[in-house]
Design a protein around this motif. Structure first.
Motif, PDB file in Angstrom:
ATOM      1  N   ALA A 266      61.849  42.346  27.228  1.00 36.48           N
ATOM      2  CA  ALA A 266      61.192  42.409  28.538  1.00 36.48           C
ATOM      3  C   ALA A 266      60.463  43.735  28.702  1.00 36.48           C
ATOM      4  N   LEU A 267      61.069  44.806  28.218  1.00 35.93           N
ATOM      5  CA  LEU A 267      60.434  46.129  28.289  1.00 35.93           C
ATOM      6  C   LEU A 267      59.122  46.129  27.509  1.00 35.93           C
ATOM      7  N   GLN A 268      59.164  45.578  26.301  1.00 33.52           N
ATOM      8  CA  GLN A 268      57.968  45.557  25.455  1.00 33.52           C
ATOM      9  C   GLN A 268      56.870  44.683  26.043  1.00 33.52           C
ATOM     10  N   GLY A 269      57.252  43.686  26.800  1.00 35.44           N
ATOM     11  CA  GLY A 269      56.266  42.748  27.332  1.00 35.44           C
ATOM     12  C   GLY A 269      55.664  43.161  28.664  1.00 35.44           C
ATOM     13  N   SER A 270      56.136  44.284  29.237  1.00 27.39           N
ATOM     14  CA  SER A 270      55.646  44.706  30.540  1.00 27.39           C
ATOM     15  C   SER A 270      54.633  45.850  30.410  1.00 27.39           C
ATOM     16  N   GLU A 271      53.766  45.948  31.416  1.00 32.02           N
ATOM     17  CA  GLU A 271      52.809  47.062  31.461  1.00 32.02           C
ATOM     18  C   GLU A 271      53.098  47.999  32.634  1.00 32.02           C
ATOM     19  N   LEU A 272      54.191  47.762  33.342  1.00 30.77           N
ATOM     20  CA  LEU A 272      54.549  48.580  34.495  1.00 30.77           C
ATOM     21  C   LEU A 272      55.436  49.740  34.046  1.00 30.77           C
ATOM     22  N   THR A 273      54.934  50.952  34.174  1.00 29.57           N
ATOM     23  CA  THR A 273      55.654  52.127  33.664  1.00 29.57           C
ATOM     24  C   THR A 273      57.041  52.263  34.275  1.00 29.57           C
ATOM     25  N   ILE A 274      57.142  52.182  35.576  1.00 29.96           N
ATOM     26  CA  ILE A 274      58.438  52.374  36.232  1.00 29.96           C
ATOM     27  C   ILE A 274      59.422  51.295  35.809  1.00 29.96           C
ATOM     28  N   PHE A 275      58.980  50.047  35.752  1.00 30.57           N
ATOM     29  CA  PHE A 275      59.833  48.933  35.326  1.00 30.57           C
ATOM     30  C   PHE A 275      60.331  49.172  33.902  1.00 30.57           C
ATOM     31  N   LYS A 276      59.427  49.588  33.024  1.00 30.44           N
ATOM     32  CA  LYS A 276      59.793  49.837  31.628  1.00 30.44           C
ATOM     33  C   LYS A 276      60.840  50.954  31.519  1.00 30.44           C
ATOM     34  N   ILE A 277      60.661  52.004  32.325  1.00 31.83           N
ATOM     35  CA  ILE A 277      61.588  53.136  32.239  1.00 31.83           C
ATOM     36  C   ILE A 277      62.974  52.754  32.747  1.00 31.83           C
ATOM     37  N   TYR A 278      63.029  51.961  33.794  1.00 30.77           N
ATOM     38  CA  TYR A 278      64.345  51.525  34.281  1.00 30.77           C
ATOM     39  C   TYR A 278      65.030  50.597  33.273  1.00 30.77           C
ATOM     40  N   LEU A 279      64.263  49.786  32.591  1.00 33.29           N
ATOM     41  CA  LEU A 279      64.853  48.953  31.539  1.00 33.29           C
ATOM     42  C   LEU A 279      65.312  49.814  30.366  1.00 33.29           C
ATOM     43  N   LEU A 280      64.574  50.899  30.104  1.00 33.35           N
ATOM     44  CA  LEU A 280      64.974  51.807  29.032  1.00 33.35           C
ATOM     45  C   LEU A 280      66.346  52.409  29.316  1.00 33.35           C
ATOM     46  N   LYS A 281      66.635  52.696  30.591  1.00 36.00           N
ATOM     47  CA  LYS A 281      67.961  53.221  30.946  1.00 36.00           C
ATOM     48  C   LYS A 281      69.059  52.245  30.531  1.00 36.00           C
ATOM     49  N   ILE A 282      68.796  50.967  30.726  1.00 34.42           N
ATOM     50  CA  ILE A 282      69.790  49.950  30.353  1.00 34.42           C
ATOM     51  C   ILE A 282      69.962  49.905  28.845  1.00 34.42           C
ATOM     52  N   VAL A 283      68.853  49.912  28.111  1.00 34.48           N
ATOM     53  CA  VAL A 283      68.900  49.861  26.648  1.00 34.48           C
ATOM     54  C   VAL A 283      69.655  51.066  26.092  1.00 34.48           C
ATOM     55  N   SER A 284      69.392  52.249  26.673  1.00 31.79           N
ATOM     56  CA  SER A 284      69.971  53.485  26.127  1.00 31.79           C
ATOM     57  C   SER A 284      71.484  53.553  26.285  1.00 31.79           C
ATOM     58  N   LYS A 285      72.060  52.753  27.182  1.00 38.07           N
ATOM     59  CA  LYS A 285      73.508  52.746  27.384  1.00 38.07           C
ATOM     60  C   LYS A 285      74.219  51.778  26.443  1.00 38.07           C
ATOM     61  N   SER A 286      73.448  50.989  25.709  1.00 38.72           N
ATOM     62  CA  SER A 286      74.025  49.949  24.852  1.00 38.72           C
ATOM     63  C   SER A 286      74.668  50.522  23.586  1.00 38.72           C
ATOM     64  N   PRO A 287      75.740  49.900  23.105  1.00 38.36           N
ATOM     65  CA  PRO A 287      76.330  50.321  21.819  1.00 38.36           C
ATOM     66  C   PRO A 287      75.333  50.196  20.666  1.00 38.36           C
ATOM     67  N   GLN A 288      74.351  49.315  20.814  1.00 41.13           N
ATOM     68  CA  GLN A 288      73.321  49.132  19.779  1.00 41.13           C
ATOM     69  C   GLN A 288      72.044  49.901  20.119  1.00 41.13           C
ATOM     70  N   ALA A 289      72.191  50.968  20.933  1.00 44.07           N
ATOM     71  CA  ALA A 289      71.018  51.683  21.445  1.00 44.07           C
ATOM     72  C   ALA A 289      70.109  52.179  20.330  1.00 44.07           C
ATOM     73  N   GLN A 290      70.657  52.793  19.297  1.00 47.07           N
ATOM     74  CA  GLN A 290      69.808  53.398  18.270  1.00 47.07           C
ATOM     75  C   GLN A 290      68.899  52.365  17.610  1.00 47.07           C
ATOM     76  N   GLN A 291      69.450  51.204  17.332  1.00 47.85           N
ATOM     77  CA  GLN A 291      68.664  50.131  16.700  1.00 47.85           C
ATOM     78  C   GLN A 291      67.470  49.743  17.573  1.00 47.85           C
ATOM     79  N   HIS A 292      67.709  49.564  18.859  1.00 51.21           N
ATOM     80  CA  HIS A 292      66.633  49.121  19.751  1.00 51.21           C
ATOM     81  C   HIS A 292      65.673  50.258  20.099  1.00 51.21           C
ATOM     82  N   LEU A 293      66.198  51.461  20.235  1.00 45.81           N
ATOM     83  CA  LEU A 293      65.337  52.608  20.532  1.00 45.81           C
ATOM     84  C   LEU A 293      64.379  52.898  19.381  1.00 45.81           C
ATOM     85  N   THR A 294      64.845  52.706  18.168  1.00 45.51           N
ATOM     86  CA  THR A 294      63.984  52.925  17.003  1.00 45.51           C
ATOM     87  C   THR A 294      62.776  51.996  17.051  1.00 45.51           C
ATOM     88  N   ILE A 295      63.008  50.775  17.482  1.00 49.25           N
ATOM     89  CA  ILE A 295      61.909  49.806  17.607  1.00 49.25           C
ATOM     90  C   ILE A 295      60.960  50.208  18.736  1.00 49.25           C
TER      91      ILE A 295
END
Length: 505
Positions: A266-295
């Motif tokens: 969903a983050l990759q598919g959006s063009e809204l900066t604020i929406f993307k950043i709030y989704l990034l907060k969710i991704v960064s808390k994940s146990p698989q964060a490094q894998q997804h952040l690298t992408i």
């Protein structure tokens, strides 16, 4: 920053401080010193009686978070003005002490306003002092549906949840959509699915307000209601507003951590900066964060890419964090700066001095905002927040650099350091406060004096007395804070608080 309240409709009774209170203060010290006490006490007493000043001094006194003022707020919670009672309940809710809890419980049972009863109940929840029996009595004896709903929901979250079922079944049929949804979700959490179809309809109905849908998904996440995961997914992928969808994605991952890939997509598919950043907060808390952040590191949005690099650096640690923080702050986007400050707060709390990689870039950010004059904007508030974090961290580099800013040219840099002093928890900043109290600028003197007073340093008294003796009509709140600390540092805070409480009607 102080909280504001609307002007009260009634004035608090005032006939001056009682003779007993005056005598108590007067006998405690020499006549000259006692006169200072009475000047401060009478200023607060008269201001409490003046409706035009009450709205300024009460938020200022509340902002001190001083436990010595609890008797005043407890008295205000019983006064005849509904607006003042509501304000006092909010203030009491910030203390978390047995005395504050007792005053809040009194409001639950005694206040004529159901809205205030509900507010008191909300503040009592986190204190965990209400027994199952207390909550059952609220459900059974208070007629207001909203108050009963809050009590039933709190009961449902505890070990005695089954006791709430009869009330929840009734509330699940309420006409009020918020009360109805809360009850239906509480039942669903306990495995009672009678109203699951109603919840599905509510989510699908475009007439259901965003506020109700947001409440629904937040409670799903907080309660980790696995049987409602499909509802969270449905809201996340809907056309609802960005904040509601973010809350839904967060709930989805709370229940099903593996669904973080859905969030990343969903983050990759959006063009809204604020929406993307709030989704990034969710991704960064994940146990698989490094894998997804690298992408996500190659995201075309520069703000998102900078924050992804910061999150990857945080995972790896070391000097790389400093460079990533500097790069993100250089963008200057308010939400990016907020994100960095939040990361710094978390890492400093978790790692203490080991988080010193944040120090150089945060200092550079503060200095970049420095300008002549005393006018402050939103970015300066962020600068003051960054300075507070640095003060609380307390490393030599941080303290020396903040001291340098405080002793430099008067301008927004000095004001940011002063604002940070007003909020720091580190007593080692007393030296900085001593620098400001010698300034030729009133704002700096005030910040320094208030900081010294918070750390119970008597050397603040001369500056505080001067503020009280020559009050600025445009800043009654500032004078009220100074007056309170004159009383407290004189050792007469408790007597003064009781005297002020006695005049509340």
């Amino acid at each position: 920053m102080m909280h504001h309240m609307q002007s009260p409709r009634r004035r608090i009774g005032y006939a001056g401080i009682s003779a007993i209170a005056a005598a108590t203060l007067w006998c405690a010290a020499g006549a000259a010193v006692a006169q200072d006490y009475m000047t401060a006490l009478n200023y607060l007493s008269a201001a409490l009686a003046d409706g035009s000043k009450t709205r300024s001094i009460l938020p200022a006194l509340r902002a001190t978070r001083d436990p010595g003022l609890l008797p005043l707020f407890a008295a205000l919670s019983r006064c005849g003005d509904r607006e003042l009672r509501a304000f006092a309940v909010e203030a009491l809710g910030e203390y978390g002490t047995p005395e504050a809890a007792a005053a809040l419980k009194e409001r639950v049972w005694s206040d004529p306003s159901n809205e205030i009863r509900a507010g008191a109940l909300v503040h009592l929840g986190p204190l965990k002092i209400l027994t199952d029996q207390d909550l059952l009595e609220v459900v059974d004896k208070i007629g207001d549906e909203n108050v009963r709903s809050l009590a039933a929901d709190m009961l449902a979250q505890g070990a005695g949840g089954s006791k709430a079922v009869p009330a929840l079944r009734t509330l699940a049929k309420s006409r009020d959509s918020t009360i109805r949804t809360t009850a239906q979700l509480s039942l669903l959490k306990m495995g009672i699915e009678d109203h699951k179809a109603d919840l599905v309809k509510a989510v699908e109905d475009i007439k259901t307000s965003d506020a109700v849908v947001s409440l629904l998904v937040r409670k799903i996440g907080q309660g980790k209601i696995a049987s409602a995961v499909s509802l969270a997914r449905q809201v996340a992928q809907s056309d609802r507003s960005a904040p509601v969808r973010v809350a839904a994605y967060a709930a989805l991952v709370d229940i099903s951590p593996g669904d973080v890939q859905v969030v990343r997509t969903a983050l990759q598919g959006s063009e809204l900066t604020i929406f993307k950043i709030y989704l990034l907060k969710i991704v960064s808390k994940s146990p698989q964060a490094q894998q997804h952040l690298t992408i996500l590191a190659s995201d075309p949005n520069p703000s998102v890419a900078a924050l992804v690099r910061l999150e990857l650096a945080r995972l790896r640690g070391g000097l790389e964090v400093s460079a990533a923080v500097a790069a993100a702050l250089k963008l200057g986007h308010p939400i990016v700066v907020d994100y960095v400050i939040e990361c710094a707060r978390k890492d400093m709390a978790a790692r203490g001095p080991l988080a010193e990689a944040y120090v150089p870039p945060l200092l550079a950010y503060i200095r970049s905002l420095d300008a002549p004059g005393a006018t402050l904007g939103a970015n300066h508030i962020r600068g003051a927040m960054a300075a507070t974090l640095l003060m609380n961290l307390g490393t030599r580099q941080a303290m020396d650099s903040l001291h340098e800013i405080a002793t430099g040219r008067y301008g927004s840099g000095v004001r940011m350091v002063g604002g940070a002093l007003m909020r720091t928890t580190n007593p080692e900043t007393i030296g900085l406060a001593r620098v400001l109290i010698k300034s030729s600028y009133q704002e700096a003197v005030f910040d320094g004096a208030l900081t010294l007073a918070r750390f119970e340093q008597p050397e603040a008294l001369p500056a505080l007395r001067k503020i009280v003796d020559s009050p600025d009509p445009a800043q009654p709140g500032a004078t009220a804070m100074a007056a309170w600390y004159v009383l407290k540092l004189s050792g007469k805070g408790p007597a003064a608080a009781r005297a002020l409480a006695e005049q509340i009607k």
